[in-house]
Design an enzyme around this catalytic site. Sequence first.
Site, mmCIF file in Angstrom:
data_model
loop_
_atom_site.group_PDB
_atom_site.id
_atom_site.type_symbol
_atom_site.label_atom_id
_atom_site.label_comp_id
_atom_site.label_asym_id
_atom_site.label_seq_id
_atom_site.Cartn_x
_atom_site.Cartn_y
_atom_site.Cartn_z
ATOM 1 C CE LYS A 1 -11.067 -19.981 12.027
ATOM 2 N NZ LYS A 1 -9.904 -19.919 12.970
ATOM 3 C CG ASP B 1 -14.389 -34.406 12.246
ATOM 4 O OD1 ASP B 1 -15.051 -35.364 11.779
ATOM 5 O OD2 ASP B 1 -13.147 -34.364 12.244
ATOM 6 C CG ASP C 1 -10.424 -19.799 16.242
ATOM 7 O OD1 ASP C 1 -11.187 -20.568 15.625
ATOM 8 O OD2 ASP C 1 -9.911 -18.797 15.718
#
Length: 220
Positions: free
Chosen positions: A62, A65, A60
């Site tokens: 997240k 990019d 995780d």
Amino acid sequence: MLNKIIFAIDEVLDKSILDNLFEYIYGIKIGYPLLLKIGVNETINLVHNFIKNDKEIIMDLKLADIDNTMKSIVSQLEFADSYIAHSFIGIEGALDELKKYIDEKNKKLYLLASMSHKGWNDNFYPYIKNVISKIDPYGIVAPATKLQILKTIRKDFPKKIIISPGIGAQGGEFGDALCYGADYEIIGRSIYTSKDPIGKIKEIVKLQEEKINVCKGSNP
Ligand code: NUP
């Protein structure tokens, strides 16, 4: 026994405690706090038995990019089975390439549809929904703190695996998310801050079972 808990490990804990929780846990979710505290190799040692026995290891970070950067991050964390990314970053030059890369490696991608904290703005959900539909990830992260949005997400994506955080420490009740469409409940602090993590996880499984028995057959 119900096996619906994804254990979020955001704190360093004793490997023997973790191994004793093994039978109650479907999978493990690892994020920045643990990776930054003990590093990748120590993290692999900590969850070794779970990797060896094919429990799902969810990373995780997240991801949010450009494609190249996200692929580089994933390539350095290949011990994981799955990776969570934000949906809001969009498709071209980001999630399209990430999905392709993760597919090629036979790994899984989860996309965030909504977050569990108060300040998350669900007015953007139509945009997020469109991104998720186009990327077609393995699974979705949706909050146990907002059961109506969780229910909407389940209705919009009937076949996706939904994993749901926000239970216990953040206020969600054990078992509620399972009744509103989640496949698994992500639980961290309620377990690892307990003086008796094994007793606590047994209690959580019991509460989940009771909730499911009540909501089964009804339509919350
Ligand atoms: O919306 C989200 N909310 C959330 O809490 C998305 C997440 N990925 N999480 C993560 O779930 C959070 O970073 C933490 O690792 C876990 C919940 O842990 P706890 O509140 O049960 O300790």
